[in-house]
Design a protein around this motif. Sequence first.
Motif, mmCIF file in Angstrom:
data_model
loop_
_atom_site.group_PDB
_atom_site.id
_atom_site.type_symbol
_atom_site.label_atom_id
_atom_site.label_comp_id
_atom_site.label_asym_id
_atom_site.label_seq_id
_atom_site.Cartn_x
_atom_site.Cartn_y
_atom_site.Cartn_z
ATOM 1 N N ASP A 355 0.825 -1.224 0.000
ATOM 2 C CA ASP A 355 0.000 0.000 0.000
ATOM 3 C C ASP A 355 0.854 1.267 0.000
ATOM 4 O OD1 ASP A 355 0.307 -0.867 2.989
ATOM 5 O OD2 ASP A 355 -0.105 1.278 3.004
ATOM 6 N N VAL A 358 7.347 3.907 3.148
ATOM 7 C CA VAL A 358 7.589 5.083 3.978
ATOM 8 C C VAL A 358 9.104 5.270 4.148
ATOM 9 C CG1 VAL A 358 7.072 6.178 6.176
ATOM 10 C CG2 VAL A 358 5.347 4.744 5.087
ATOM 11 N N GLY A 360 11.149 2.497 3.798
ATOM 12 C CA GLY A 360 11.725 1.487 2.905
ATOM 13 C C GLY A 360 12.374 0.333 3.651
ATOM 14 N N SER A 363 10.080 -2.875 4.060
ATOM 15 C CA SER A 363 9.929 -3.530 2.756
ATOM 16 C C SER A 363 11.188 -4.311 2.406
ATOM 17 C CB SER A 363 9.660 -2.487 1.675
ATOM 18 O OG SER A 363 8.514 -1.755 2.000
HETATM 19 P P1 AMP Z 1 8.710 0.737 5.033
HETATM 20 O O1 AMP Z 1 9.139 -0.301 4.030
HETATM 21 O O2 AMP Z 1 9.611 0.757 6.218
HETATM 22 O O3 AMP Z 1 8.552 2.052 4.376
HETATM 23 O O4 AMP Z 1 7.289 0.287 5.573
HETATM 24 C C1 AMP Z 1 6.222 0.146 4.697
HETATM 25 C C2 AMP Z 1 5.061 -0.446 5.435
HETATM 26 O O5 AMP Z 1 4.637 0.459 6.475
HETATM 27 C C3 AMP Z 1 3.852 -0.669 4.544
HETATM 28 O O6 AMP Z 1 3.478 -2.027 4.647
HETATM 29 C C4 AMP Z 1 2.763 0.205 5.089
HETATM 30 O O7 AMP Z 1 1.535 -0.469 5.139
HETATM 31 C C5 AMP Z 1 3.218 0.559 6.485
HETATM 32 N N1 AMP Z 1 2.850 1.936 6.855
HETATM 33 C C6 AMP Z 1 2.535 2.956 6.064
HETATM 34 N N2 AMP Z 1 2.267 4.074 6.763
HETATM 35 C C7 AMP Z 1 2.397 3.756 8.048
HETATM 36 C C8 AMP Z 1 2.222 4.463 9.264
HETATM 37 N N3 AMP Z 1 1.870 5.743 9.256
HETATM 38 N N4 AMP Z 1 2.436 3.808 10.420
HETATM 39 C C9 AMP Z 1 2.818 2.503 10.412
HETATM 40 N N5 AMP Z 1 2.981 1.782 9.296
HETATM 41 C C10 AMP Z 1 2.783 2.393 8.130
#
Ligand code: AMP
Length: 473
Positions: A355, A358, A360, A363
Motif C-alpha cells: 500500500d 515510507v 523502505g 519492505s
Molecule cells: P517501510 O518499508 O519501512 O517504508 O514500511 C512500509 C510499510 O509500512 C507498509 O506495509 C505500510 O503499510 C506501512 N505503513 C505505512 N504508513 C504507516 C504508518 N503511518 N504507520 C505505520 N505503518 C505504516
Amino acid sequence: MANDYLKDKCGVFGIFGHKDAARLTYLGLYALQHRGQESAGIVTSDGRLVREHKGMGLVSEVFNEEEISSLTGNIAIGHTRYSTTGSSNIKNAQPFLVETLAGHIAVAHNGNLVNALTLRRKLEKEGAIFQSSMDSEIAIHAIAHSKKKDFKERIKDGISQLEGAFSMALLVEDGIIAVRDKRGFRPLSLGKLDGAYVIASETCAFDLIHAEFIRDIEPGEILFITDKGLKSDRISDKKTRCSFCVFEYIYFSRPDSSIYGHNVHLTRKRQGRELAKEAPCKADLVIAIPDSGSSAAIGYSEQSGIPLDMGMVRNHYIGRTFIQPAQHIRDLSVRVKLNPVKDVVKGKKIVVIEDSIVRGTTSKARIRTLREAGAKEIHMRVSCPPHISPCYYGIDFPTKEELIGSSHTVEEVRRFIGLDSLAYLSLEGLYKAMPLPKNKFCVSCFTGKYHVLPEHGIGKFNLENQLSFLNKI
Ligand code: AMP
C-alpha cells in the motif's frame, strides 16, 4: 517522549442514551483498535457522576469485566491511542477528563492541532496549568477559559480557536458532543442504536454493535447530543475547502469501513486496478503484503488477469509487549509479523502489492524473506505515489529526511529494497481511484503542499520539542 503531537492518529467513539454505554464503547474500541494500540480509555456519566478508566496497551489488556461494570451511566466516550516509540505515557492516555467550574468535561481526540503552541502559551498566560503535552488538553482549557456565559457556547467558542486536524468526541455530564475541524481531515460518523446516538471514527465500529449509520459529521460541524436530541451548529462557515485525508483510504482505515461516504476496500481495489493499468508486470502470481495491501492486490489481479495467491501470512497476535530480539537475531523479527508461504512463492515470478513505502526498511526486510523463500523474480507495485513530505494532520510519518521517497529516485528505492522492478501509482491514477473529486482531498504527503501550515513552519512542528526549547530560553 518526542513527537506526541506528530502522531495523534487515534480512534474515537461515543454513545448517548444507552443503558450499556460502557460495554458498547468497549466493543466499539475493539473495532477501532487498528487506529491506536498504545493506550485505551473510557469515560462515562450518569448525568451526575462521571467515571473513567484508562490504561496502557490494547483494549483487551486495559479493561476487564469488573472495570467495565464500574463504568456506570448511559453516556460514554472512548479512545484508542496510537503507539509511538518512547512516548508510552499514561498521562497522555485519553479521554482526557477534567473538572471545571461548569462541571466535568472529557475529550477524545483524533488529529493534530497546528496552532497548539500559540494557544497553549496564551492559555498559560491566562492562568491555565497543563498536566500533559497533549493538544487535546488545550481544547479543554480553551473551553474552560471562554468568557461566554452559556456552557454550550463556551464549548463552541473554545473549539473554534483550534486550528488544524481534529475529529473529537467530548463528554459533559448530560451529553456528548461530536466535532470535526472545518477541513474535515479525519473521519467521524454518526449512527443510531436502540434509540441511542453513537459516534465513531469509522463505521466498522457501528457494524460491530449493530448500530445503523446515519451520516458523517460534516467538516466544521459541532453536534450536541443530549436528551433533547441532536442540535447541530457550526464552528466555521461552510466555505472552507475540504481536506479529507487520502491516506485514510490508502492505508489507515479498515477496509470494511465507509469513510467520507464510501467503502474503503472498494476504493483500494480501484487503486489496484489503476496500478495494473499504469504499471503492468509479467509475473506468474500477484501477492499482497497483508493486510493493508490485500484489497489493492485483488484489484491488480482482476485488472491484469494474473492470478492472486496468498504468498505471505500475517501474525495478528504480537501486541505491544513483544520483546525485540537481540541484535544478532534481529532479522528474525520481521518474520514474527509476516511469513512467506514457501510453497506458493518458490520458483515463481511474483508481483508484490504494497500500500505504501515510507522508510523502505520494512519492505527491504520483507523482500529478503521472499527471496529466501525461493521467489524467482520479485516486482513491487505500490498503490500510492512516493511519500515525500511529513503529515502535520495526524498520520504518523517520519521526518522528510527519513521518508525514502523524498531523497531517492524510484530506481534508487528499487535497489535499496532489492527488487527486480518497482513502480508507484501516480497521483492522477490515485485520484481516478478515489470515490470523490480530487479537490476534496489532502495529498500533502505526496506533494509537500499544505492546506494549513503549522504555526512554526514546516519541519518544526514537534510541540514537545518546541516547549522544551522555549523553556530553556
Ligand atoms: P517501510 O518499508 O519501512 O517504508 O514500511 C512500509 C510499510 O509500512 C507498509 O506495509 C505500510 O503499510 C506501512 N505503513 C505505512 N504508513 C504507516 C504508518 N503511518 N504507520 C505505520 N505503518 C505504516
